[in-house]
Scaffold this active site. Structure first.
Site, short mmCIF file in Angstrom:
data_model
loop_
_atom_site.label_atom_id
_atom_site.label_comp_id
_atom_site.label_asym_id
_atom_site.label_seq_id
_atom_site.Cartn_x
_atom_site.Cartn_y
_atom_site.Cartn_z
N LYS C 76 0.86 -1.20 0.00
CA LYS C 76 0.00 0.00 0.00
C LYS C 76 0.89 1.24 0.00
O LYS C 76 1.92 1.27 0.68
CB LYS C 76 -0.90 -0.02 1.25
CG LYS C 76 -1.96 1.10 1.27
CD LYS C 76 -2.91 0.97 2.47
CE LYS C 76 -3.94 2.08 2.49
NZ LYS C 76 -4.88 1.97 3.62
N SER C 151 -9.94 2.16 2.69
CA SER C 151 -9.03 2.92 1.88
C SER C 151 -8.00 2.08 1.12
O SER C 151 -7.38 2.56 0.17
CB SER C 151 -8.27 3.91 2.76
OG SER C 151 -7.41 3.22 3.67
N SER C 175 -10.36 -0.19 6.84
CA SER C 175 -9.72 -0.06 5.52
C SER C 175 -9.04 -1.30 4.97
O SER C 175 -8.63 -1.32 3.82
CB SER C 175 -8.70 1.09 5.55
OG SER C 175 -9.36 2.32 5.58
#
Lengths: 104, 510, 489
Positions: C76, C151, C175
């Site tokens: 990420k 997210s 998330s």
């Protein structure tokens, strides 16, 4: 605790976010909705309840006072932004970060 | 000055930022050494790169505990770090990690000695400390490095500070300065701060307000920021007090403000950048956990604490038979106290040692401030000199000459290599413990105690000063002292004064 | 190969059936083919990636390989990776090249894993649809009209579309788990403090926690073995003995391998607001657990409906402060033209942050500002304790709590983009565990109208190993976690 436009402008300034009249108006609507959600909290009686800052009940660990960091200025300043206002060079000079004159 | 005579009272509180004596920053392993090239000691935590986190320096906490113990303060078992949010280019995170609701050191007190003024006698006063808390220093901005630009150096960012806050207990610039000096000595005494005001290790913010005498309600205060000399503090408070009183007497009002002192003009002025009302939005820093100080921690720090000035002062009275005044003077700085003790331990008698340390040595140090706390001659060398007075080798007057010679020889050239007087093995000079003896010998300053030699000198003096002899015999006592003076002069000060007296008296009555 | 488990991929590398360079190239080829349409990755660096794969092949050859050596993973873009563009999904950091590695990344580096690239995400992890990314939205691999959740939307799409072997994510309010639910794979948010946050760009420091996003519980366990562990650079990192999270993952033999396990079903998680079809899938999964021998207990988490209000005070408050460092002085976006220092701050930040991030900064600034702190921030912290206490009570009655991960399946892009309150409700079932600091997993439990549905498991503090065992038991008897979109095969 109803929000108004001047609240929006005040907090935008505190947060250093430029905001136009139009944006302020739109933001007011959205923030009012979000605060409406938040207001549900007020119905709860929290008298005597210790606020919870951390999920684990542990105390701060201390670091030995030993130098572990070396000079990384060049690597760090490679990320410096451009001066702006027509100056295309990085906003560093003699190892210093450059900003508009600070007024005390 | 009219304002001083009328019915106003000034109320003063101090907030002092002391940089703690640590190797590294409060929340990272970057060096805190002063004077490095810009941003070479600004690690990823110091410049607040994305993703970095703080970890608390153990030494900074120990320093805070030490200070708490030194001012008889409560040390709470838990304290909390909070974020103070504001934007400034020398504050890389956009918040300063500080302590707000729960500081590491609670209420304490400091006793100050306010020196005598023109119309006031010296007195003691207790100043209450509200709190002391740990926080991080900001970086430095230098203006105009490039036309219209400021340059930001973050080497100082994250240096540990202990902010020491008083109650509004002081009532004059003299009291404020006496407090600041006392605190300055104390933090050096317990070795938590190097006290270097030029380098910004000890900086005072002074809150000043005035109110009509006899009233309780505090007036609106203005805060004078960043005073780094006692002289400027005195001037700034006096100017600010006068300004506030004049403003009020002219029918004006005082607005709460942050002001800067300009040493060139001797005036204070409000800072433009602080015009907007501050809303710091303090909240507990989620990156740091509560700081725990256990009873065992305080016991450990207590055990390593040096004897504090008050305790040492009492001990000097009892152990060395010094007057309370002398004991207090010697313990105004740890350097002076340690130097005195070392001199006595090297064989000097306590009272003369006290007098010489407080007198000639202290005044030499005052004249040569670049020496900081380190006198140029060693305690053993001073003891050697004082022993020569005691054993009659030289007179006190000659001793002063010898000392001057010693100081001259040591000179300022070696001053820079001497770092500290307090540590074991501190370096003073290359002249050895018998420095004084060597000078006495080389310059032939040994006191003449040979009665034959003194008699010869006196005979000569009597021969050339017949007028004085006559005057003495006519009952003029003063003439005797003049003759002693002449004899001492003729011996170049080396004659034993007691013997001169004795022999002269004998000769004059013959 | 793309559907193989991490263990299988490891065997293939160890037995020299394939080299890490070849395996990595296979994924890079898929990325080249599909990423332009899915937009899962923000930054790719072929040379860096292949260099790591070559190094891994040397390690494998000289016998010093670890379980993840040579395995290509997606990271990420919230993790700083030395020499990589690290943007956190924001224009503010669009040109930021991280000069250091996040703890999580150096752990993977030490383990010999290969970094395929940095995955797309909601800007500063603020969002539940990946639509707030400066680098554009991400397509849900099951339906390109729909969002992957957020997210960690890029990592989610990369795992679901098999554009990586596994990925990392971070979870502040859901998330990792909500996108795992919406994209049909396994995502674990560990106990707060288990994985170091050093080098992970902060959103809400007291809630942020990194975790694995992978096809199965077993893969998550292998990932967590690398990610978890004490780090002295993070004051909130917990100093605990290392665990092997795969230790209990045995083949479940016998009719009732979970006999004795008590599953708590919080009534609040099955009330209004839950999509009926999602509820059906979740109930079916729970029924499967009963078949495995577990018993179910009805429990209550009475304050759980307050978790959203509490979260939307605490997270923005912390974020407003965490994001103050982006001021255009030392790195990041600086406005091209400005009048003075104040104007530079105001413009740089207004231009560098997107609308949702600005909204949260404003809420956070407001709730912390003079006169409002007690009514909002302090109150929220008090209720946070009530929410955590609910779990303490619940775990006296059960060993694990189960319920839906998200109230619905993946929604259409744009559907909630202009309605923050509707968007925030996506995290209604996940936020409470962040507030309490507890671990949670979402596992694939079936489909509703062709879209994946996740089952959420919530455990007690440090109970990750048991949760993974329980998830694994289900994955031994079901195949939902092996499914992938037909169009991407």
């Amino acid at each position: 605790m109803a929000l108004n436009i001047s609240d929006i402008k005040r907090i935008a300034h505190l947060a250093r976010l430029e905001i136009s009249e139009q944006e302020a108006t739109q933001t007011l609507t959205k923030l009012t909705g979000i605060l409406g959600l938040i207001e549900q909290m007020q119905a709860v009686d929290t008298t005597g309840i210790t606020p919870m800052s951390h999920s684990q009940d542990v105390v701060q660990r201390l670091r030995d006072d030993v130098v572990t960091k070396t000079n990384m200025r060049e690597a760090f300043q490679a990320n410096a932004p451009k001066v702006g206002n027509g100056a295309a060079e990085k906003a560093v000079y003699g190892g210093l970060y450059l900003v508009s004159q600070v007024i005390e | 000055m009219e304002w001083a005579k009328n019915n106003w009272e000034v109320v003063i509180g101090l907030e002092t930022h002391t940089q703690l004596k640590t190797n590294t920053k409060i929340f990272s392993g970057a060096s805190t050494q002063y004077g490095a090239e810009p941003n070479t000691q600004a690690c990823e935590v110091s410049i607040a790169l994305p993703g970095v986190l703080p970890v608390l320096n153990k030494q900074a906490v120990e320093c805070a505990i030490k200070f708490g113990l030194a001012i008889n303060a409560a040390i709470p078992s838990r304290s909390v770090f909070s974020r103070k949010n504001y934007f400034y280019p020398d504050l890389p995170k956009g918040y300063q990690i500080s302590q707000f609701e729960l500081p590491v050191v609670g209420k304490g007190n400091v006793t100050i000695q306010v020196p005598a003024g023109k119309n006031t006698a010296a007195y003691e006063k207790t100043i209450h400390i509200t709190r002391a808390h740990l926080e991080e220093d900001a970086g430095k901005s230098s203006h105009g490095v490039v036309e219209g630009m400021s340059g930001i150096d973050l080497n100082r960012a994250g240096t540990p500070l202990l902010e020491i806050v008083t109650e509004p207990d002081m009532r004059s610039a003299a009291e404020a300065v006496a407090y600041a000096k006392k605190l300055h000595e104390l933090v050096q005494w317990i070795d938590i701060c190097d006290g270097n005001m030029q380098e910004g290790s000890f900086r005072c913010d002074v809150n000043v307000s005035v109110r009509p005498k006899g009233t309780e309600k505090l007036g609106t205060r203005r805060e004078i920021k960043n005073l780094n000399s006692f002289k400027f503090m005195q001037q700034a408070i006096e100017y600010e007090t006068r300004w506030q009183i004049e403003t009020l007497e002219d029918g004006g009002t005082i607005q709460q403000a942050t002001v800067l002192f300009n040493p060139d003009t001797g005036e204070t002025r409000a800072m433009r950048s602080k015009e907007e009302a501050n809303d710091y939005r303090y909240f507990p820093d989620p990156d740091l956990l509560p700081l725990e100080v256990t009873a065992a921690d305080t016991t450990r720090v207590q055990a390593a604490m040096p004897e504090l000035p008050e305790a040492m002062k009492s001990r000097f009275v009892v152990e060395y038979g010094l007057s309370s005044y002398d004991a207090a003077t010697l313990t105004t700085s740890r350097g002076m106290a340690d130097y005195f003790v070392a001199t006595v331990n090297a064989g000097a008698e306590a009272k003369p040692a006290a007098n010489w340390v407080m007198g000639d040595i202290a005044s030499y140090m005052n004249k040569n401030t670049e020496l900081l706390s380190s006198p140029p001659i060693s305690p053993a060398q001073l003891a050697n000199l004082l022993k020569r007075i005691t054993d009659g080798t030289i007179s006190g007057k000659i001793a002063k000459e010898v000392l001057n010679e010693m100081l001259l020889k040591v000179g300022a050239s070696t001053a820079s290599v001497r770092e500290t007087v307090t540590g074991e093995g501190a370096f003073y000079n290359d002249f050895g413990d018998n420095f004084a003896d060597n000078i006495i010998e080389a310059k032939g300053l040994k006191q003449v105690s040979d009665s034959g030699a003194i008699e010869a000198i006196i005979d000569e003096v009597l021969a050339v000063n017949q007028v004085m002899v006559e005057e003495y015999k006519a009952g003029k006592e003063k003439a005797f002292n003049a003759l002693v003076g002449q004899a001492m002069k003729a011996s170049k000060g080396k004659a034993n004064p007691a013997q001169v007296n004795e022999i002269l008296k004998k000769k004059l009555t013959e | 190969m793309i559907n193989h488990s991490l263990k299988e991929l490891g065997h293939m590398l160890a037995s020299k059936q394939i080299s890490s360079v070849e395996m990595t190239q296979t994924f890079l080829d898929r990325i080249a083919k599909y990423n332009p349409s899915i937009n899962a990755y923000i930054a790719l660096d072929h040379d860096k990636t292949i260099t790591q794969a070559k190094a891994a092949d040397i390690r494998i050859a000289n016998g010093s390989a670890e379980p993840l050596t040579g395995i290509p993973l997606a990271q990420k873009d919230i993790f700083c990776a030395k020499g990589w563009q690290t943007t956190c999904g924001s224009k503010m950091l669009a040109n930021f090249i991280a000069p250091y590695d996040a703890h999580v990344l150096s752990q993977f580096d030490h383990a010999g894993a290969v970094n395929l690239g940095k995955t797309n995400m909601d800007e500063f992890a603020m969002g539940s649809s990946n639509e707030t990314s400066y680098f554009g939205g991400v397509k849900n691999p099951w339906d390109f009209d729909r969002v992957p959740g957020g997210s960690s939307g890029g990592s989610a799409a990369a795992v679901a579309a098999r554009l990586c072997a596994a990925a990392t994510g971070t979870d502040t309010g859901g998330s990792i788990r909500q996108p795992a639910s919406l994209c049909g794979f396994t995502g674990l948010k560990p106990t707060y403090g288990l994985v170091s946050r050093y080098g992970m760009i902060a959103f809400a420091s007291s809630l942020d926690q990194a975790g694995p996003m992978a096809k199965s519980a077993e893969d998550c366990a292998l990932m967590l073995n690398v990610m978890a562990g004490f780090d002295e650079r993070d004051s909130t990192s917990l100093n605990r003995a290392k665990e092997d999270y795969t230790r209990g993952l045995v083949n479940m033999q016998g009719a009732q391998p979970l006999k004795g396990l008590r599953i708590g079903l919080p009534k609040e998680y099955f009330a209004d607001g839950l999509d009926a079809n999602v509820a059906k899938v979740v109930q079916a999964a729970i029924a499967e657990y009963r078949k495995l021998g577990a018993e179910t207990v009805d429990i209550s988490l009475p304050n759980s409906q307050l978790s959203i209000p509490v979260y939307y005070v605490l997270a923005p408050a912390e974020a407003s402060s965490n994001l103050s460092r982006y001021d255009g002085v030392r790195y990041g976006h600086r406005a091209a033209a400005y009048d003075d220092l104040m104007d530079m701050y105001m413009k740089s930040r207004a231009e560098g942050f997107g609308a949702e991030v600005k909204r949260r900064i404003l809420i956070g600034t407001y709730v912390l500002s003079a006169g409002y702190y007690d009514a909002y921030y302090l109150k929220a912290q008090q209720i946070r304790r009530l929410i955590a206490d609910d779990f303490t009570q619940a775990f006296k009655q059960c060993d694990i709590i189960m319920g839906p991960t998200a109230p619905s399946t993946a929604f259409k892009a744009g559907e909630k983009a202009d309605d923050p309150v509707a968007m925030y409700l996506q995290d209604v079932y996940t936020i409470a565990t962040n507030l309490a600091g507890l671990p949670g997993i979402s596992i694939p439990a079936g489909f509703s109208n062709g879209l994946p549905v996740g089952l959420q498991l919530m455990g007690n503090y440090f109970d990750e190993a048991r949760m993974l065992d329980v998830a694994h038991a289900y994955q031994q008897v079901t195949d939902w976690h092996t499914r992938m979109p037909e169009s991407l095969k």
